[in-house]
Design a protein around this motif. Sequence first.
Motif, PDB file in Angstrom:
ATOM      1  N   MET A 145      30.768  -9.916 -28.601  1.00 11.51           N
ATOM      2  CA  MET A 145      30.983  -8.668 -27.875  1.00 11.51           C
ATOM      3  C   MET A 145      30.321  -8.675 -26.506  1.00 11.51           C
ATOM      4  SD  MET A 145      30.731  -5.511 -30.607  1.00 11.51           S
ATOM      5  CE  MET A 145      29.214  -6.042 -31.380  1.00 11.51           C
ATOM      6  N   THR A 146      29.109  -9.223 -26.433  1.00 13.27           N
ATOM      7  CA  THR A 146      28.338  -9.139 -25.187  1.00 13.27           C
ATOM      8  C   THR A 146      28.512 -10.349 -24.280  1.00 13.27           C
ATOM      9  OG1 THR A 146      26.412 -10.171 -26.236  1.00 13.27           O
ATOM     10  CG2 THR A 146      26.572  -7.757 -26.326  1.00 13.27           C
ATOM     11  N   LYS A 147      28.989 -11.464 -24.853  1.00 16.83           N
ATOM     12  CA  LYS A 147      29.066 -12.726 -24.115  1.00 16.83           C
ATOM     13  C   LYS A 147      27.669 -13.208 -23.712  1.00 16.83           C
ATOM     14  CE  LYS A 147      33.623 -12.695 -24.085  1.00 16.83           C
ATOM     15  NZ  LYS A 147      33.868 -11.552 -24.971  1.00 16.83           N
ATOM     16  N   ILE A 148      26.668 -12.802 -24.497  1.00 14.27           N
ATOM     17  CA  ILE A 148      25.280 -13.191 -24.255  1.00 14.27           C
ATOM     18  C   ILE A 148      24.783 -13.963 -25.477  1.00 14.27           C
ATOM     19  CG2 ILE A 148      22.923 -12.340 -23.857  1.00 14.27           C
ATOM     20  CD1 ILE A 148      24.247  -9.785 -22.691  1.00 14.27           C
ATOM     21  N   PRO A 149      24.111 -15.116 -25.297  1.00 11.61           N
ATOM     22  CA  PRO A 149      23.632 -15.885 -26.445  1.00 11.61           C
ATOM     23  C   PRO A 149      22.694 -15.071 -27.332  1.00 11.61           C
ATOM     24  CG  PRO A 149      23.407 -17.146 -24.411  1.00 11.61           C
ATOM     25  CD  PRO A 149      23.785 -15.763 -24.005  1.00 11.61           C
ATOM     26  N   VAL A 150      22.912 -15.133 -28.641  1.00 11.62           N
ATOM     27  CA  VAL A 150      22.063 -14.443 -29.616  1.00 11.62           C
ATOM     28  C   VAL A 150      21.298 -15.494 -30.417  1.00 11.62           C
ATOM     29  CG1 VAL A 150      21.997 -12.945 -31.644  1.00 11.62           C
ATOM     30  CG2 VAL A 150      23.619 -12.467 -29.789  1.00 11.62           C
ATOM     31  N   VAL A 151      19.979 -15.427 -30.365  1.00  9.60           N
ATOM     32  CA  VAL A 151      19.120 -16.341 -31.119  1.00  9.60           C
ATOM     33  C   VAL A 151      18.581 -15.601 -32.335  1.00  9.60           C
ATOM     34  CG1 VAL A 151      17.023 -17.738 -31.084  1.00  9.60           C
ATOM     35  CG2 VAL A 151      18.493 -17.630 -29.050  1.00  9.60           C
ATOM     36  N   PHE A 152      18.796 -16.169 -33.511  1.00  8.89           N
ATOM     37  CA  PHE A 152      18.453 -15.542 -34.791  1.00  8.89           C
ATOM     38  C   PHE A 152      17.236 -16.259 -35.384  1.00  8.89           C
ATOM     39  CE2 PHE A 152      20.768 -13.818 -38.856  1.00  8.89           C
ATOM     40  CZ  PHE A 152      19.573 -13.297 -39.317  1.00  8.89           C
ATOM     41  N   LEU A 153      16.139 -15.513 -35.587  1.00  5.01           N
ATOM     42  CA  LEU A 153      14.930 -16.057 -36.191  1.00  5.01           C
ATOM     43  C   LEU A 153      14.675 -15.380 -37.535  1.00  5.01           C
ATOM     44  CD1 LEU A 153      12.590 -16.123 -33.048  1.00  5.01           C
ATOM     45  CD2 LEU A 153      14.118 -17.926 -33.889  1.00  5.01           C
ATOM     46  N   ASP A 154      13.894 -16.034 -38.387  1.00  3.99           N
ATOM     47  CA  ASP A 154      13.648 -15.552 -39.746  1.00  3.99           C
ATOM     48  C   ASP A 154      12.541 -14.494 -39.772  1.00  3.99           C
ATOM     49  OD1 ASP A 154      13.396 -15.257 -42.507  1.00  3.99           O
ATOM     50  OD2 ASP A 154      13.658 -17.394 -42.887  1.00  3.99           O
ATOM     51  N   LYS A 155      12.777 -13.397 -40.508  1.00  2.00           N
ATOM     52  CA  LYS A 155      11.813 -12.307 -40.618  1.00  2.00           C
ATOM     53  C   LYS A 155      10.798 -12.527 -41.735  1.00  2.00           C
ATOM     54  CE  LYS A 155      12.660  -8.388 -42.738  1.00  2.00           C
ATOM     55  NZ  LYS A 155      13.263  -7.091 -43.158  1.00  2.00           N
ATOM     56  N   GLU A 156      11.075 -13.443 -42.652  1.00  2.00           N
ATOM     57  CA  GLU A 156      10.234 -13.594 -43.834  1.00  2.00           C
ATOM     58  C   GLU A 156       8.772 -13.822 -43.453  1.00  2.00           C
ATOM     59  OE1 GLU A 156       9.709 -16.609 -47.619  1.00  2.00           O
ATOM     60  OE2 GLU A 156      11.691 -16.411 -46.699  1.00  2.00           O
ATOM     61  N   MET A 157       7.877 -13.129 -44.144  1.00  2.00           N
ATOM     62  CA  MET A 157       6.455 -13.150 -43.803  1.00  2.00           C
ATOM     63  C   MET A 157       5.867 -14.559 -43.844  1.00  2.00           C
ATOM     64  SD  MET A 157       3.738 -10.323 -45.134  1.00  2.00           S
ATOM     65  CE  MET A 157       3.730 -10.861 -46.848  1.00  2.00           C
ATOM     66  N   THR A 158       6.262 -15.353 -44.812  1.00  2.00           N
ATOM     67  CA  THR A 158       5.712 -16.699 -44.931  1.00  2.00           C
ATOM     68  C   THR A 158       6.322 -17.681 -43.937  1.00  2.00           C
ATOM     69  OG1 THR A 158       7.322 -17.254 -46.655  1.00  2.00           O
ATOM     70  CG2 THR A 158       5.196 -16.385 -47.378  1.00  2.00           C
ATOM     71  N   LYS A 159       7.322 -17.237 -43.178  1.00  2.00           N
ATOM     72  CA  LYS A 159       7.972 -18.106 -42.192  1.00  2.00           C
ATOM     73  C   LYS A 159       7.531 -17.793 -40.755  1.00  2.00           C
ATOM     74  CE  LYS A 159      10.773 -20.112 -45.217  1.00  2.00           C
ATOM     75  NZ  LYS A 159      12.189 -19.730 -45.272  1.00  2.00           N
ATOM     76  N   MET A 160       6.502 -16.956 -40.602  1.00  2.00           N
ATOM     77  CA  MET A 160       6.106 -16.541 -39.258  1.00  2.00           C
ATOM     78  C   MET A 160       5.667 -17.707 -38.377  1.00  2.00           C
ATOM     79  SD  MET A 160       4.326 -12.769 -39.586  1.00  2.00           S
ATOM     80  CE  MET A 160       3.345 -13.050 -41.045  1.00  2.00           C
ATOM     81  N   GLU A 161       5.044 -18.702 -38.965  1.00  2.00           N
ATOM     82  CA  GLU A 161       4.642 -19.876 -38.191  1.00  2.00           C
ATOM     83  C   GLU A 161       5.855 -20.536 -37.553  1.00  2.00           C
ATOM     84  OE1 GLU A 161       2.679 -24.338 -38.777  1.00  2.00           O
ATOM     85  OE2 GLU A 161       2.886 -22.995 -40.503  1.00  2.00           O
ATOM     86  N   GLN A 162       6.896 -20.794 -38.350  1.00  2.00           N
ATOM     87  CA  GLN A 162       8.095 -21.443 -37.835  1.00  2.00           C
ATOM     88  C   GLN A 162       8.846 -20.542 -36.858  1.00  2.00           C
ATOM     89  OE1 GLN A 162       8.808 -24.655 -38.263  1.00  2.00           O
ATOM     90  NE2 GLN A 162      10.415 -24.310 -36.737  1.00  2.00           N
ATOM     91  N   THR A 163       8.799 -19.235 -37.100  1.00  2.00           N
ATOM     92  CA  THR A 163       9.437 -18.289 -36.181  1.00  2.00           C
ATOM     93  C   THR A 163       8.809 -18.402 -34.804  1.00  2.00           C
ATOM     94  OG1 THR A 163      10.093 -16.742 -37.911  1.00  2.00           O
ATOM     95  CG2 THR A 163       9.799 -15.836 -35.705  1.00  2.00           C
ATOM     96  N   TYR A 164       7.494 -18.481 -34.751  1.00  2.00           N
ATOM     97  CA  TYR A 164       6.820 -18.638 -33.460  1.00  2.00           C
ATOM     98  C   TYR A 164       7.161 -19.974 -32.802  1.00  2.00           C
ATOM     99  CZ  TYR A 164       3.826 -14.576 -32.839  1.00  2.00           C
ATOM    100  OH  TYR A 164       3.363 -13.309 -32.582  1.00  2.00           O
ATOM    101  N   LEU A 165       7.130 -21.036 -33.576  1.00  2.00           N
ATOM    102  CA  LEU A 165       7.405 -22.355 -32.995  1.00  2.00           C
ATOM    103  C   LEU A 165       8.823 -22.431 -32.446  1.00  2.00           C
ATOM    104  CD1 LEU A 165       5.648 -24.617 -35.652  1.00  2.00           C
ATOM    105  CD2 LEU A 165       4.828 -24.040 -33.357  1.00  2.00           C
ATOM    106  N   THR A 166       9.781 -21.858 -33.176  1.00  2.00           N
ATOM    107  CA  THR A 166      11.165 -21.857 -32.702  1.00  2.00           C
ATOM    108  C   THR A 166      11.309 -20.992 -31.452  1.00  2.00           C
ATOM    109  OG1 THR A 166      11.927 -22.140 -34.986  1.00  2.00           O
ATOM    110  CG2 THR A 166      13.567 -21.453 -33.362  1.00  2.00           C
TER     111      THR A 166
END
Length: 368
Positions: A145-166
């Motif tokens: 709809m927006t023609k803008i790239p959407v980056v999807f990261l994981d919300k899971e509490m135990t995945k916060m480390e990987q969310t930050y690194l990504t």
Amino acid sequence: MKKLCLSWIAIVVIILVVLTGCGKQNNLGPDTAVKADSGRVITDMAGRKVVLPPVIQKVYPVSPVESILLYTIDPEFLPGWSYFMGADQADYILPAYRDLPVLGWINRGSTGNVEEIMKMKPDIILMVNDITQANKDYADELEKMTKIPVVFLDKEMTKMEQTYLTAGKVLGREERVTELAAYCRETIGMVAEKKALLANRRPVTVYYAEGRGGLETEPRGSWHTEIIQFVGGLNVADPDLPGGSNIGRSPVSLEQVMVWNPEVILVGYFRDGESSSFPAIMEDRGWQNIQAVGNRRVYEIPTGPFNWFDRPPGINRLIGIRWVANLLYPDVYPFDFRSEVKRFYALFYHYQLSEQELDKLVTGTQRK
């Protein structure tokens, strides 16, 4: 003969081109970013290939979770907050970012706000949520709809480390997120390491009191109370508790809370005109026979600048994990409140707490 040789040469060239292309395609993994066209191709945490612009300066957060994540990494990426921040929350935000515009939330079906996103012209849209097919589909729809790239990261509490690194790779802030990811790893690892010490103990029972009278709560299994079970406690509210109409808050009776008779009560409340139920719980005669009240184990959840417990379900919960773990099991989870909170706010919120501000935060968080 000459034509035959040329034919063989052409075939060899085609094979080499195909193999080279395949090799490039196979290098696209969840932790790699390669050049493609005028930007970079990354694989986000939902497994989606996203083409990023060469330079990222402005990022649109679809909810408060992304707003906070961006603020902790580099507030310059943040065009605005996803909700109105009360004065007692904004006090802990750097002055330059306290008065950013309120952007609102973008959810499935709220296409009226899509036009506003496009007018803002962000370089990317950031989405942090549960990795489900429905959410992946919505990310694809939003990008289309927006023609803008959407980056999807994981919300899971135990995945916060990987969310930050990504996120660091996407935004070009790898060095900055390394120390943030290390804190995530340290916090989650601390709980994993200590859980063995609780194996033979009866879990401490906890009631999460919401609403003006403290008679709204979240059932066991809800992400709103995820921290309780994560650190080894037991949420007393039954899993089949009927859902409430106010953002999932389920109404309960005082009689029911008395039957549950929790050992600890955690008090949470919103900032939009709703006051804390802490005084009512501690002073109302109806609550006095509940063991948490009788033993003065009623605690108010800090909210400045972001709630430590559940709203929103972002990295702000890291300090909440340490705090709640210590409240329930002080002998297992030591917690120097003043030094640890100072450390967390400096590292994540770019904010040096004064002794007076620490005094304000500690009010209600300790045993009464």
